[in-house]
Design a protein around this motif. Sequence first.
Motif, PDB file in Angstrom:
ATOM      1  N   SER A  74       0.814  -1.214   0.000  1.00 37.79           N
ATOM      2  CA  SER A  74       0.000   0.000   0.000  1.00 37.79           C
ATOM      3  C   SER A  74       0.849   1.267   0.000  1.00 37.79           C
ATOM      4  N   GLN A  75       2.018   1.221   0.607  1.00 42.58           N
ATOM      5  CA  GLN A  75       2.900   2.392   0.623  1.00 42.58           C
ATOM      6  C   GLN A  75       3.402   2.703  -0.773  1.00 42.58           C
ATOM      7  N   ALA A  76       3.771   1.683  -1.540  1.00 41.00           N
ATOM      8  CA  ALA A  76       4.238   1.891  -2.912  1.00 41.00           C
ATOM      9  C   ALA A  76       3.112   2.437  -3.794  1.00 41.00           C
ATOM     10  N   ASN A 128       2.628   6.101  -2.855  1.00 42.75           N
ATOM     11  CA  ASN A 128       3.709   6.926  -3.414  1.00 42.75           C
ATOM     12  C   ASN A 128       3.523   7.164  -4.909  1.00 42.75           C
ATOM     13  N   ARG A 129       3.135   6.127  -5.635  1.00 43.82           N
ATOM     14  CA  ARG A 129       2.917   6.285  -7.078  1.00 43.82           C
ATOM     15  C   ARG A 129       1.746   7.207  -7.368  1.00 43.82           C
ATOM     16  N   MET A 130       0.686   7.117  -6.554  1.00 41.47           N
ATOM     17  CA  MET A 130      -0.469   8.022  -6.734  1.00 41.47           C
ATOM     18  C   MET A 130      -0.058   9.466  -6.489  1.00 41.47           C
TER      19      MET A 130
END
Length: 103
Positions: A88-90, A93-95
């Motif tokens: 979920s962190q990745a 970050n991409r969003m």
Amino acid sequence: MTKIDGAAAPMRMVETGSAAAAQSARAGATRSAPVAATPEADSLRLTGEATGLQTLARDLGAAPAGIDMDRVNAVRASIADGSYRIDSQAIANRMLDLERALS
């Protein structure tokens, strides 16, 4: 000189039957005849962004899919057996990176 005596004006006869049909046809009321198309007067001009999107859509439609089916099958298998983990962190970050790029 016209004398006004309160009497109603004489009534006019209304055409009926074939005379009325002929009058209606002359007025263009027939619906079986084809209607001529109006000449083209409208125009359309795309913005640069719309033209770019149109080009992108055309390129994506013409290019090979570029899908890595081995990767897709590996992800499907890991989802099916329950071993697929979502980072979920990745994703967040991409969003955020995408949001910054669009701003």
